[in-house]
Write a protein that holds these residues in place. Sequence first.
Motif, PDB file in Angstrom:
ATOM      1  N   ARG A  91       0.869  -1.183   0.000  1.00 16.07           N
ATOM      2  CA  ARG A  91       0.000   0.000   0.000  1.00 16.07           C
ATOM      3  C   ARG A  91       0.900   1.225   0.000  1.00 16.07           C
ATOM      4  N   THR A 141       1.681   5.182  -0.632  1.00 18.16           N
ATOM      5  CA  THR A 141       0.929   6.437  -0.674  1.00 18.16           C
ATOM      6  C   THR A 141       1.311   7.213  -1.932  1.00 18.16           C
ATOM      7  N   LYS A 142       0.377   8.043  -2.381  1.00 16.11           N
ATOM      8  CA  LYS A 142       0.564   8.772  -3.636  1.00 16.11           C
ATOM      9  C   LYS A 142       1.646   9.839  -3.442  1.00 16.11           C
ATOM     10  N   ALA A 171       0.612  13.467  -2.921  1.00 18.27           N
ATOM     11  CA  ALA A 171      -0.486  13.722  -1.979  1.00 18.27           C
ATOM     12  C   ALA A 171      -0.136  14.744  -0.887  1.00 18.27           C
ATOM     13  N   PRO A 172       1.075  14.714  -0.302  1.00 19.44           N
ATOM     14  CA  PRO A 172       1.328  15.679   0.783  1.00 19.44           C
ATOM     15  C   PRO A 172       1.108  17.134   0.345  1.00 19.44           C
ATOM     16  N   LYS A 231      -0.741  18.167  -2.054  1.00 22.10           N
ATOM     17  CA  LYS A 231      -2.169  18.378  -2.345  1.00 22.10           C
ATOM     18  C   LYS A 231      -2.964  18.624  -1.054  1.00 22.10           C
ATOM     19  N   GLY A 250      -4.310  12.204 -11.722  1.00 21.13           N
ATOM     20  CA  GLY A 250      -4.892  11.857 -10.424  1.00 21.13           C
ATOM     21  C   GLY A 250      -4.943  10.362 -10.185  1.00 21.13           C
ATOM     22  N   LEU A 278      -3.093   0.281  -2.462  1.00 29.68           N
ATOM     23  CA  LEU A 278      -3.858   1.475  -2.073  1.00 29.68           C
ATOM     24  C   LEU A 278      -4.366   2.198  -3.327  1.00 29.68           C
ATOM     25  N   GLY A 327      -8.299   2.568  -4.762  1.00 27.45           N
ATOM     26  CA  GLY A 327      -8.841   3.903  -5.008  1.00 27.45           C
ATOM     27  C   GLY A 327      -9.433   4.026  -6.405  1.00 27.45           C
TER      28      GLY A 327
END
Lengths: 157, 767
Positions: free
Chosen positions: B13, B15-16, B19-20, B22, B483, B656, B660
């Motif tokens: 999993r 994380t993108k 993302a932080p 964003k 995205g 992850l 999504g």
Amino acid sequence: MSPTIEITFTLNGMPKRISVDPTLSTLVMLREILGLTGTKYGCGEGECGACTILVDGKSANACLMFAADCDGRAIVTIEGVAIDRSADGLRQAFVDHGGVQCGFCTPGMVVQAKHTLDKQPHADRATIKRGLEGNICRCTGYKKIVDAVAAVSGTNS
Amino acid sequence: MTVIEKDSLIGKRLTKMDAPEKTAGKTRYIHDINLPGQLVGMILRTDRVHAIIKSIDTSAARALPGVHAVLTAKDLPQKGLGVNKDNPPLKGERVRCERDEIAAVAAESEEIAAQALRLIKVEYEDLAPLFDPEAALRPGAPVIHESKPDNVAMAFDYSHGDVVAGEAESDVVVEDTFTLHRVTHCCMGVSGIIADFEATSGNLTLYSNTQVPFLHKREFAEVLGMDPGRIRIIQPPIGGGFGSKLDIYPFEPICVYLAQATRRPVKLVFTRAEEFLASPTRQPAIVRLRSGAKKDGTLTFRTVDILLDNGGYTSWGATIPFVMMQTFSSLYRVPHCLYHTKAVYTNNPYAGSFRGYGNLQATFAIEAHMDKMADAIGMDALDFRMKNAQVAGEVTPQGMDFKTCGLQDCLTLAARDSDFAAKRSAYAARKGAVGGVKRGIGMASMLHVGGGAKIYPSDGCGTNIKLDDFGHVTIMTGASEIGQGSETVLAQLVCEELGVPMSAVTVVNNDTDITPWDVGVHASRTTFIAGNSAVGAARKAKAKILAAAAGLSNLPAEQLDLRGGHVIRAEDGESVMPLAKLLRSLHFSDKAELVTTSHYYEPPSVHQDKGFKGNVSAAYAWATQVVEIEVDTDTGIVTLLKVWAAHDVGRVLNRLGIEGQIEGGIVMGQGYALTEDMIMVEGHLKNAGFTDYKLITAPEIPEMSIEFIETMDGEGPQGAKGVGEAPAICMAAAIGNAIENATGVRLTSLPFTPERVYRGLKQGAAS
């Protein structure tokens, strides 16, 4: 030119005094005049929540609020949440739980989530979903956003 | 010495990567970018649906202080955009739908631009309008484009076998007409572009949300009459794509013309209402389907006749038959299939590509008939599908070569997890009577390209990789990030090859002057195609590194590997030296060499022949989704309770990220099925905003249970296949089947709004 109105408010904890056109929206003031572009334009009619900010601790759509009405209030935008170390856990939860895809709704979601948790720190999933009802996300299907907020409230099942 | 334990990122999993930023509101989308000296571009659109433009008077607008340019068609070369090149950026002689662009303004502020638009006077002479695609084919119908006197914008025909023979051996034959509605993408970030043109150099820099930067570059060059080498496309982070940014649309060259006219950067961003009115839609369709089966449950034939409302111009929507035909011919084994489609011009909005690309529409019709035929021959709905399901090793009459196929596993798992058979018969026993809340369960499966789609001359993607003297890896990929998480999955695949952590990787994917060519983000192709390309570039880098390490360590390269940021001995994981140290000794030595590599991946698929036969994709994705719903028969409200989704994804790379994608697709499919609808009245959109165009919100989402079937595709990167479009495809079909299961009434039109369901139930109860 219409006469401008001088307003004084706190923006992300710092005092601010500016003159604004009485027809100016808070969203345009934040984005175009004050350069705080984290607050997004998504619809301009209060339906999508991309422009969610906190006004005296309550969430509001910046697109529907006149800039002049910021006078005397405490305004917090996503930039204010980002410098608030106590909110790092919430932002990290959005990252860790996959609550971010294209990210355009994310600032509004984070602000709205913060508001929901400020009111109810132990909000359950149903409460969280109700809290985020006014924020549209087209990418994630919401589940991972709810997971993120529930992780902070301690109610993830 | 240190031993580095073997560790794989595959299936984790992750994380993108973006993302932080964003979550901090730091990510600068096109809306957040302003260039010095920039003007505001704005477009005047017609309020007519079909009319001759008699005159356009822009004199008052031109005289308004703060207006720098006002353009009409007279100022531009009349080059058409889109698939049929039938859509000029500004319309000068005639308008053909509500969104048509008449004039454009560049001004110092939004207020001035808007005021200038109001000052433009246009005189029209209305023409007879055409809104009904069936009427478009009748003799005497208004002709929308003189070059197409029969109003047919595009037609696709396909066949295999002999449907007459197939029908003759059928024990049951069913026929229905399915009506699929018009919806739109609703990307949260509205459309926009910034054009920066320097007249003396001829350099044009575009800040664009396109999903196809390299195709876009060519199309801009064509329409603007420019050297493509002078065009640079920068893609700021994109606020959602879903297929909407796959074509060049009038606002884009218009913005360039304004920049050229004013010699200033011009930014043109839509309002949300404009986004509804003037961006492409999903393709509406009328699908006439006749299907047959034998008593033993063998499918015999399918005859398909599809009419598409093409609207006033031709964008990608007209080409969805290309994807639909794959589903009709090859989702299940059908020995005889005859398929005709026509896309006809009307005065309605035109459609573009939209996640699923016709497959939602096709699957809706097919899966309704799978239930209907199973019930008619008295066979269990799951058994009937299992009997006809494709299996690995099958090459279909259309030429699709299913090297991996998890359809039977998808069916089995989704049915088992949902207790499908028991619930379906229990709920069916209670259906029929109107009154009260009824439960239903429904199933649908899907086939979609999962290894690219060879539509353009190349379906490839390029990757350049460089390693710096600290061991940091920069991946330059042609693939765009909209995205979906492509940057994270590409980094992950490269990390897996080079044995470095995700934190050691940067992905550059947003500038045509830097990144190698890619055909674009579409057809669920990025993980597969760009992934293979990234793996290829990483393997070349690894070979270089290990060759250099062999020279330094006196061990043969075959006995070395990369792991944990080190060159290691393959047999025991013992560190030979840190990767960064090796890179430095390579760089700052007599060799003076940098580790940079380049790889272009072209999938082993083929262009289809004129009869649309051939293996168009290097791999195929499969899924089965089961939904459980409640129907309030007193109000017509359908509540989606739970979705069981079983997807053959080849292999899970980033768990992850793939969850999504699937959850987002399910909810997008839920909106398509239940709430979203562009309400058109005589060519005018009546619900151009989120107040009246209902998207699903957080409290309405179903419980979602997702199973992955890992068929380990031999061609896929680490065995993976594409997944982006797949999860949206089955939902409407499965919900339609569940409504029938709950109530006994088969609804053949979407969306299943309370009004349509209520009326359907009343009619069903009466008949």
